[in-house]
Design an enzyme around this catalytic site. Structure first.
Site, PDB file in Angstrom:
ATOM      1  N   HIS A 110      10.327  -5.130   3.159  1.00 11.30           N
ATOM      2  CA  HIS A 110       9.366  -4.034   3.027  1.00 11.30           C
ATOM      3  C   HIS A 110       8.539  -3.865   4.306  1.00 11.30           C
ATOM      4  CE1 HIS A 110      10.297  -3.077  -0.965  1.00 11.30           C
ATOM      5  NE2 HIS A 110       9.354  -3.721  -1.632  1.00 11.30           N
TER       6      HIS A 110
ATOM      7  N   TYR B 270      -1.073  -5.862  -4.971  1.00 14.07           N
ATOM      8  CA  TYR B 270       0.332  -5.493  -5.188  1.00 14.07           C
ATOM      9  C   TYR B 270       0.839  -4.716  -3.973  1.00 14.07           C
ATOM     10  CZ  TYR B 270       0.170  -6.770 -10.159  1.00 14.07           C
ATOM     11  OH  TYR B 270       0.063  -7.448 -11.349  1.00 14.07           O
ATOM     12  N   GLU B 271       2.132  -4.862  -3.700  1.00 18.69           N
ATOM     13  CA  GLU B 271       2.684  -4.266  -2.483  1.00 18.69           C
ATOM     14  C   GLU B 271       2.689  -2.740  -2.516  1.00 18.69           C
ATOM     15  OE1 GLU B 271       6.343  -6.341  -2.500  1.00 18.69           O
ATOM     16  OE2 GLU B 271       7.358  -4.923  -3.802  1.00 18.69           O
ATOM     17  N   SER B 272       2.463  -2.150  -3.670  1.00 19.12           N
ATOM     18  CA  SER B 272       2.343  -0.698  -3.740  1.00 19.12           C
ATOM     19  C   SER B 272       1.042  -0.220  -3.104  1.00 19.12           C
ATOM     20  CB  SER B 272       2.399  -0.239  -5.201  1.00 19.12           C
ATOM     21  OG  SER B 272       1.442  -0.929  -5.973  1.00 19.12           O
ATOM     22  N   GLY B 273       0.154  -1.160  -2.732  1.00 16.12           N
ATOM     23  CA  GLY B 273      -1.064  -0.776  -2.012  1.00 16.12           C
ATOM     24  C   GLY B 273      -2.343  -0.934  -2.808  1.00 16.12           C
TER      25      GLY B 273
END
Lengths: 273, 260
Positions: free
Chosen positions: A104, B56-59
């Site tokens: 990512h 979380y990696e979604s921000g």
């Protein structure tokens, strides 16, 4: 100024066989309707770029639109495998799929470099991983100031980026908010840009905390497609259809079941014209 | 699978999830992977660590979801967060910037030095290699957090003598490898499974069995491990889940999303 177009005409004019296409959206605001239009128009040979090629790319791959995938995580989030993606990689069905595979952090930085019009981006990453050996878009660079060796990733500049957003105005200025993922970078890295939106507002866009505004002059076309992110969602307009993602597992497991679903829900459906 | 086996499996999963949550006691911030890590981190907020900052990696930073998210991008995570930032920002400023205490990961394959494969698996000479989802955020989460926790079911398929592919470095081939690779943090400090807890030996970095869940024998754990698993001389037994932990876990799962 972006043109307000029908989805059909925008896809016909902006997406060509063999293009590198990024349909971005990190769980939120995924441009499903635009992907379905690509499938309906029979576009082929695409290099599909996306950090998280989830169900929307499973559909494009299974429909035979893709030749190559540039990505960092390919699964159905919280559910399991993408069966059409796996079938293409493992068995070459409906035809083989080349992979350019990243993490990512690497993919995000490839878009950052693309948007910045730099040839590459630098990150502290990939060391010890087997990933660099599988692609020519990961290398290393030595810091000219400290001598430290860092990962370098090649800029990613899609021919076309497609995103979904909440609102545009009549001039084609676009506003999105909530989880805004890597959409701004993917848009600014692209040669051509299509944005599908939930709503076209009269007058000025209402400012919202944390929102991203993309001026109409960086966008080629805006298409009004309410619900165009389903089964993904658009904050303020819809919620994520988690049941669909769970049902997709059974639909996509079997080639014939998938093809039937594709005919009934995509190929023989007329939308956005 | 019979009903009894189902119940036994659920019970073992709960031991794993409760102990994974306990491992987050005292942490300020946790970069959370989807699946079991997300279950554990959300349970930790309801039990041992109410102030834990979930990233979380979604921000999303500081999410306080009322139910388990199915995906790391469920609206609930954004709606309840202190801040929502872009994906380049979450990886570059917050993760690579060294601001996260603990990275919490799952794994498809794990080796004796806690290296992880989530890319491809070898299925034998006559079959194509099996495709897994890929790296996602894991390589840089493991490289940049202060410490790394890993949670997975304890089977020979998951705990293997040699990885088919190295996606994410844990301790490399032993002590000193992380430093040589320029990685910060302690790396994997605990592997929580449905049988017990493995920790790296301070001298060799090889994972050893350091605790067993109640009712599990060392032989069971060794039998379920793909390498000759060493047992720590001071092997302990984890505390049975409390009623409060179990009810919090079950309520969390009942509230929606998918359990793991």
């Amino acid at each position: 100024m972006a043109d307000i177009r029908s989805l059909h005409d925008a896809v016909r004019d902006l997406v060509h066989d063999g293009d590198t296409v990024a349909l971005e959206g990190f769980t939120h605001l995924i441009p499903f309707a635009a992907a379905h239009e690509i499938i309906r128009q029979g576009v082929t040979g695409l290099t599909l770029a996306r950090m998280t090629p989830d169900v929307v790319y499973d559909q494009l791959i299974g429909a035979g639109a893709a030749r190559r995938l540039v990505f960092s995580w390919g699964g159905n989030p919280g559910v399991g495998s993408l069966h059409r993606f796996r079938d293409a990689v493992e068995n070459g069905w409906p035809h083989p799929l080349e992979l350019d595979e990243h993490s990512h952090a690497g993919m995000a930085n490839r878009y950052v470099a693309g948007a910045s019009k730099l040839p590459f981006a630098v990150l502290r990453g990939y060391r010890g991983s087997g990933l660099p050996a599988r692609t020519d878009t990961i290398s290393t660079v030595t810091c000219p100031f400290t001598g430290e060796e860092l990962a370098a990733v090649a800029a990613l500049n899609p021919d076309v980026t497609i995103v979904h957003a909440q609102q545009a105005d009549r001039r084609g200025n676009v506003q999105l908010w909530g989880l805004t993922g890597v959409q701004k970078e993917a848009v600014l890295a692209a040669g051509r840009v299509l944005v599908t939106v939930e709503e076209i507002v009269e007058g000025a866009l209402e400012p919202r905390p944390g929102s991203v505004v993309l001026p109409g002059w960086v966008i080629d076309a805006v298409a009004l497609v309410p619900g165009g992110a389903h089964p993904s969602y658009a904050a303020g307009y819809s919620v994520r259809d988690n049941d669909f993602y769970q049902r997709w597992d059974a639909v996509s497991r079997d080639r014939d079941t998938f093809l039937r679903w594709l005919d009934e829900n995509v190929r023989n459906v007329r939308k956005g014209s | 699978m019979s009903g009894t086996d189902d119940a036994a499996r659920r019970g073992r999963d709960e031991l794993m999830e409760v102990n994974a949550a306990r491992a987050l006691a005292g942490a300020r911030s946790c970069f959370v992977g989807i699946g079991l890590p997300s279950t554990a981190a959300n349970l930790a907020r309801r039990t041992v660590n109410p102030d834990l900052v979930l990233v979380y990696e979604s921000g999303t930073i500081g999410s306080r979801p009322t139910r388990l998210p199915l995906s790391i991008g469920d609206g609930e995570l954004a709606d309840t967060a202190d801040a929502v930032v872009s994906v380049p920002e979450i990886f570059n400023y917050w993760l690579q910037g060294g601001r996260i205490d603990v990275g919490f990961l799952g794994a498809a394959q794990l080796d004796r030095f806690a290296n992880i494969n989530t890319t491809v698996v070898d299925r034998g000479p006559d079959r194509p290699e099996g495709r897994l989802p890929g790296a996602g955020g894991a390589p840089e989460i493991a490289a940049n957090c202060g410490a790394v926790l890993i949670v997975l079911r304890h089977t020979r398929r998951n705990l293997v003598p040699a990885l088919d592919f190295v996606t994410t470095v844990g301790h490399g081939a032993g002590p000193g490898d992380r430093a040589a690779l320029g990685m910060r943090g302690a790396g994997p400090t605990a592997i929580i499974t449905d049988l017990g807890v493995l920790r790296p030996d301070p001298d060799t970095a090889e994972l050893v069995l350091s605790a067993l869940h109640p009712g599990v024998t060392p032989e069971q754990a060794r039998e379920a491990t793909g390498w000759d698993l060493r047992v720590a001389p001071d092997l302990t037994t984890t505390q049975a889940p409390t009623d409060a932990e179990l009810s919090a876990l079950r309520a969390l799962k009942a509230a929606g999303g998918k359990a793991s």
